[in-house]
Design an enzyme around this catalytic site. Sequence first.
Site, PDB file in Angstrom:
ATOM      1  N   GLY A   1       0.830  -1.195   0.000  1.00 19.95           N
ATOM      2  CA  GLY A   1       0.000   0.000   0.000  1.00 19.95           C
ATOM      3  C   GLY A   1       0.866   1.248   0.000  1.00 19.95           C
ATOM      4  O   GLY A   1       2.023   1.229  -0.451  1.00 19.95           O
ATOM      5  N   SER A   2       0.322   2.300   0.606  1.00 15.42           N
ATOM      6  CA  SER A   2       0.916   3.629   0.415  1.00 15.42           C
ATOM      7  C   SER A   2       2.315   3.785   1.003  1.00 15.42           C
ATOM      8  O   SER A   2       3.047   4.693   0.622  1.00 15.42           O
ATOM      9  CB  SER A   2       0.004   4.692   1.025  1.00 15.42           C
ATOM     10  OG  SER A   2      -1.268   4.592   0.439  1.00 15.42           O
ATOM     11  N   THR A   3       2.681   2.950   1.972  1.00  9.96           N
ATOM     12  CA  THR A   3       4.035   3.102   2.517  1.00  9.96           C
ATOM     13  C   THR A   3       5.077   2.893   1.424  1.00  9.96           C
ATOM     14  O   THR A   3       6.186   3.395   1.500  1.00  9.96           O
ATOM     15  CB  THR A   3       4.300   2.099   3.662  1.00  9.96           C
ATOM     16  OG1 THR A   3       3.910   0.795   3.217  1.00  9.96           O
ATOM     17  CG2 THR A   3       3.525   2.459   4.908  1.00  9.96           C
TER      18      THR A   3
ATOM     19  N   LYS B   1       4.968   4.155  -1.423  1.00 12.19           N
ATOM     20  CA  LYS B   1       5.129   5.395  -2.195  1.00 12.19           C
ATOM     21  C   LYS B   1       6.455   6.074  -1.884  1.00 12.19           C
ATOM     22  O   LYS B   1       6.985   6.835  -2.702  1.00 12.19           O
ATOM     23  CB  LYS B   1       3.966   6.349  -1.896  1.00 12.19           C
ATOM     24  CG  LYS B   1       2.655   5.869  -2.518  1.00 12.19           C
ATOM     25  CD  LYS B   1       1.459   6.662  -2.016  1.00 12.19           C
ATOM     26  CE  LYS B   1       0.165   6.144  -2.663  1.00 12.19           C
ATOM     27  NZ  LYS B   1      -1.032   6.639  -1.964  1.00 12.19           N
TER      28      LYS B   1
END
Lengths: 358, 633
Positions: B290-292, B294
Amino acid sequence: MDKILFLTVIVLSIFGLFMIYSSSSIWADYKFHDSFHYVKYQGLFFLVGFFVMIFISKIPYQFYYRYSNIILGFSFVLLILVLIPGIGSIRNGSRSWFGIGSFGIQPSEAAKISLIIFTSKYLSSSEDYIQSFWKGLFPILGVVLLFFGLIMLQPDLGTGMILFISIIAILFIAGADFRFFLGGGFLGIIGVIILIVIAPYRMQRITSFIDPWKDALGTGFQIIQSLYAIGPGGLLGTGYLNSIQKHFYLPEPQTDFIFSIIAEEFGVVGALFVATLFIILFYRGIVIANRTEEVFSKYLAFGILFQIIFQAIMNLMVVVGLIPVTGVTLPFLSYGGSSLLVSMASIGILLNISRNHS
Amino acid sequence: MFVGEIDKRIRILFLILLVPFILIILRVFYIQVFQYKKLNSYARDLWSRDLELEADRGKILDRNGVVLADNLTTTSLILIPNQIKNKEKVTKELASILGISFSDMKKHVYRKTSIERVHPEGRRLSYEIAEKIQKLGFDGVYLVKEAKRYYPYKDLLSHTLGYVGIDNQGLSGLELQYDAYLTGKNGAIQYFSDAHGNRLQMSDVYIAPVAGMNVNLTIDIEIQKSIEREMDNIVDMFRPDMALALVVNPKTGEILGMSSTPDFDPNQYQKYDSATLSRNLPIWASYEPGSTFKVVTMASAVEEKVVDIFKDRFYDAGKVNVDGSVLKCWKAGGHGDQTFLEVLQNSCNPGFVRLGQLLGKERLFSYIDRFGFGEKTGIDLNGEGQGIIFPLNRVGNVELATSAFGQGPSVTPIQQVMAVSAVVNGGYLYQPYVVKSISDHTNSVVKEYSKVLKRKVISSETSAIMRIALEHVVAKGGGKSAYIEGYRIGGKTGTAQKQENGTYLVNNYIMSFMAVVPSNDPEAVFYLAIDNPKNTAMLSSYTTTPIARRILLDIIEALHIPKQEGEVEKDLEWNDKVMYEVPNVVGKDFAEAKKNLVNFKIITEGEGNTVFEQSPKGGEKLEDGSSIRLFLK
């Protein structure tokens, strides 16, 4: 009388008493709740033997010349009797004892002496006998083989061999032809092969002394236990009474393997001491045999001496692992009343010979 | 034949028979000198009986020497059957004390062996039972000390520590991997016995046991306790499927703390199922980050200079169409016009799709590889997973776009933490490790482990930019709840949808938070993930960050991280308290001090007009309206 011989025998026997005490006390305590059990009996026999030796040393040896046939016949009868169950008793797998309580008498011990007396007389009675196979050697060998056969029926190979070799040695000094020894040697090898075929365990004994660890719990057991005594003793030994192997590891250490305990407790010094005493004994015997002028007493002195020394050598070589286990005791040192008695009596005869000719 | 010839032959035989005597003496000499060593050692084996003395197993300690795996001394029963005199009586008494049947006990007492361990009834005896046996005073009945493994903190660090079996043999975790070091060398009381097994009256030889070596970990017990406590809280609050936390020193790769739930108490490991026992989630679990993730995309973009995150702008309409697939931003309607720094703050998916497209699949996936994804990190623990990264030939535009915001690759927590460590530490990818050193029982170090650099992934300039960017996320973006006044903290939240058999599950997310503290000079990288939390908003910023903040506070305290200057000021929200810096008023007169402290409530101590002491001191930040104590004279 040869005092050096006399003293040597006394020293050997007393040293034997000390070593019997050291090696047997644990077993004695375990079996009889008396750690002095064995040494007390041996001490008693030593005292008796001492007086027997003195007594016999006063009997002129010509006595044996005169009665040699009777003596031989008597020991022959004993050898037959001991084989009869109910009369002879079995000890250590051999029916070789007359047991009276805890005392025991081995007729084969007497047979050795009587055969030596007989052979000495026979060879000394005519110069011709030694040169003729049929007249001289054959009858002697016949009697010897008869006795040997009886002893092998017990069975007791060690004593049988000592008896046989001792007579051969007398034949040698008497001047028997060398061809005879070659032939005899050949026959001997055949005999050994036959013995092995009859009882294959003897072959195992022969191979196991080369590498006792091959059958460490069977035929190699005794020699391994003996080496475990001698080796860890080291050059100086562990000290008197300090043997570990006598604590049930070495079976009956006061008999056949007493030299292991001597080497364990006194190291190479103890071994040298024992060997030296036997060599002195041997040497004094040789001197007596050389000094005596009659042929009969020469043969007799040498024969008696030889069988003692030969037995000692056989025992010592077994104990240090140079030859297979044969089951003979160490004269004067091993526990065994009748053996000590007979040995001391034999020395008595030697002493008498020395008394008459020095 | 002449008499002289007979005498000569007698002398010849004498000389011949001297030879065996000489042989015998030489043979004795040979045995006692040349075979002495061999025979003596064989004979000693035959004579000696060993009463084994168990060596203490080495301890496992944290980085400051706090014992995590210890030994408790217990007593065990040992019999030497040959020394037992009245076997009947001994059997009866022991059977009744141990509470076993006469026939079971008889087997032990009558066994033909030199030394008999009464196993298992006679092991680990309680003090009362041991005392009863001692009082009997039977010959041949011995009580010996045995050590039992003991984990004083129970389930703390359980997966990493592992556990041992009844004979103290390592069965899992570090206990298994370092078993050779931890296992000591047993000692013995060696005594000589006769062939019947009776002890001989000779001096016994005491061979002291040598304790096993200690394994010193990089773990900090305070940090570990903190994450364990929060794991418990997470279980209580959210009933998750799984949860895990991981703290690493980014400058070395040392693991400072790691935990996961479900976990177990290694003192009673038999009570747990094998999945619980074996899965050390921080290194084993593999899922879409997920966003981690990014952080990795942005670091790559900055390194490749495809974007200036402070100046270049991006317009987010709420969704982006890639080859016919519509990829939505989590915020309905989108974030509108923003810098790329704000794209990260807002965790704006279309913005990251753009970054992915700017990089292209070769460059992005080469960075993913270089940051260590798709390969094991090589941590010194068993059971590491390696995740799955698309092979490049299967990466289309959609895969490129989704991977850029963390959907598609499957990665492990330890991979993420090491990658983020590289992002913030100047660009160095280290191999993580948990064993710091091995020392013997006298505490002298026999083996030391130090950091292992795998490669440099990005430049230190890029790393500096990323530190600022991550600090902004916490101060102004999705990580706001983790903000700690006075400390510079970077971070990134993540909410990953879980896949099962190729389809995304509904309302089933792994919520995560990655933090860096302090962001100007990182001492710790911290990662927290909660798998499928119940009863909470489906946004990581609400679920994980308050918990993360508590752990961060503990990390700051444990590592003695000083306050930093020049932090990014937090954006205020309606419920945020306004903070003011306390001015230093010591030495001023009371009236002037009062003027300086308008935002605070003043409490005075003592009489007088001059301030000689104040609490709190100048420079600290306090909420609007807090009390300041002034000491007057």
